[in-house]
Design a protein around this motif. Structure first.
Motif, PDB file in Angstrom:
ATOM      1  N   ASP A  48      15.655 -61.447  81.728  1.00  0.00           N
ATOM      2  CA  ASP A  48      16.145 -61.941  80.434  1.00  0.00           C
ATOM      3  C   ASP A  48      16.200 -60.818  79.410  1.00  0.00           C
ATOM      4  OD1 ASP A  48      16.490 -64.527  81.320  1.00  0.00           O
ATOM      5  OD2 ASP A  48      14.506 -65.171  80.697  1.00  0.00           O
ATOM      6  N   VAL A  49      16.928 -59.768  79.731  1.00  0.00           N
ATOM      7  CA  VAL A  49      17.070 -58.602  78.858  1.00  0.00           C
ATOM      8  C   VAL A  49      18.337 -57.860  79.282  1.00  0.00           C
ATOM      9  CG1 VAL A  49      15.697 -57.054  80.324  1.00  0.00           C
ATOM     10  CG2 VAL A  49      15.786 -56.654  77.857  1.00  0.00           C
ATOM     11  N   SER A  50      18.876 -57.057  78.379  1.00  0.00           N
ATOM     12  CA  SER A  50      20.033 -56.227  78.715  1.00  0.00           C
ATOM     13  C   SER A  50      20.262 -55.219  77.599  1.00  0.00           C
ATOM     14  CB  SER A  50      21.301 -57.078  78.883  1.00  0.00           C
ATOM     15  OG  SER A  50      21.640 -57.684  77.637  1.00  0.00           O
ATOM     16  N   THR A  51      20.973 -54.165  77.922  1.00  0.00           N
ATOM     17  CA  THR A  51      21.552 -53.283  76.911  1.00  0.00           C
ATOM     18  C   THR A  51      23.019 -53.110  77.294  1.00  0.00           C
ATOM     19  OG1 THR A  51      20.914 -51.257  78.092  1.00  0.00           O
ATOM     20  CG2 THR A  51      19.401 -52.043  76.369  1.00  0.00           C
ATOM     21  N   HIS A  52      23.776 -52.528  76.392  1.00  0.00           N
ATOM     22  CA  HIS A  52      25.188 -52.298  76.697  1.00  0.00           C
ATOM     23  C   HIS A  52      25.344 -51.271  77.811  1.00  0.00           C
ATOM     24  CE1 HIS A  52      25.375 -54.072  72.660  1.00  0.00           C
ATOM     25  NE2 HIS A  52      26.518 -54.580  73.102  1.00  0.00           N
ATOM     26  N   TYR A  53      24.575 -50.182  77.706  1.00  0.00           N
ATOM     27  CA  TYR A  53      24.711 -49.060  78.639  1.00  0.00           C
ATOM     28  C   TYR A  53      23.357 -48.584  79.114  1.00  0.00           C
ATOM     29  CZ  TYR A  53      29.481 -48.684  76.858  1.00  0.00           C
ATOM     30  OH  TYR A  53      30.775 -48.943  76.505  1.00  0.00           O
ATOM     31  N   THR A  54      23.355 -47.974  80.298  1.00  0.00           N
ATOM     32  CA  THR A  54      22.216 -47.230  80.809  1.00  0.00           C
ATOM     33  C   THR A  54      22.752 -45.917  81.353  1.00  0.00           C
ATOM     34  OG1 THR A  54      21.088 -49.281  81.434  1.00  0.00           O
ATOM     35  CG2 THR A  54      20.255 -47.238  82.391  1.00  0.00           C
ATOM     36  N   ILE A  55      22.069 -44.830  81.018  1.00  0.00           N
ATOM     37  CA  ILE A  55      22.469 -43.510  81.500  1.00  0.00           C
ATOM     38  C   ILE A  55      21.383 -42.987  82.429  1.00  0.00           C
ATOM     39  CG2 ILE A  55      23.088 -41.152  80.866  1.00  0.00           C
ATOM     40  CD1 ILE A  55      23.923 -42.269  78.110  1.00  0.00           C
ATOM     41  N   GLY A  56      21.788 -42.703  83.664  1.00  0.00           N
ATOM     42  CA  GLY A  56      20.854 -42.200  84.664  1.00  0.00           C
ATOM     43  C   GLY A  56      20.550 -40.728  84.479  1.00  0.00           C
TER      44      GLY A  56
END
Length: 174
Positions: A48-56
């Protein structure tokens, strides 16, 4: 997808159409765990969480929420927050959130050079798309860390981030 070349791993966790608000700030996060952007993207599909982007750490960019929607990444505004945040307004509706993979739980990892370059370019593109000011956050908008709105629970977020280099980069690309 909003960012060309991003890997789309959609999350069901978002606020549709931002309740009519436009993004004015970019919020920088650290993952406090995980080993890849893809792993975080799959996590956002189940938790139950999210962000727009993730950068590896390898520079891979995963997009999980469209920019016209609000991600579930910021939580609430807590005591000691920067003065422009209000508990009356859901901060997720006025921000675009970017996670940076940091394997250590305390977010102590420095960004890799590849991750930093991908982060700077993504931030530049988001600022250009949404007319977000390319400066340190203030009441008019800008860029800041998660700790800006939640210093009680997220004082370690995003951890080390090359802020001065970011603003130099953004000023050189105006």
């Amino acid at each position: 997808m909003d960012e060309p070349q991003a890997l789309w791993l959609p999350s069901p966790n978002y606020f549709p159409a931002r309740a009519g608000h436009a993004p004015r700030w970019i919020i920088i996060h650290g993952t406090a765990g995980f080993s890849s952007a893809e792993e975080v993207g799959y996590y956002f599909q189940q938790a139950d969480v999210s962000t727009h982007y993730t950068i590896g750490r390898d520079g891979v960019i995963v997009q999980s929420v469209r920019e016209h929607d609000g991600a579930w990444g910021n939580g609430g505004v807590t005591t000691g927050h920067d003065p422009w945040w209000s508990r009356k307004l859901n901060p997720n509706n006025v921000t675009i959130s970017i996670e940076h993979v940091k394997p250590h739980r305390d977010n102590s990892d420095e960004l890799t050079e590849t991750q930093k370059e991908a982060s700077f370019r993504l931030i530049q593109h988001i600022c250009d798309r949404h007319h977000i000011p390319k400066h340190k956050a203030n009441a008019s908008g800008g860029i800041t860390g998660h700790r800006s709105m939640d210093p009680l629970h997220r004082s370690f977020c995003p951890g080390p981030y090359p802020w001065e280099e970011l603003f130099e980069f953004l000023n050189d690309t105006k």
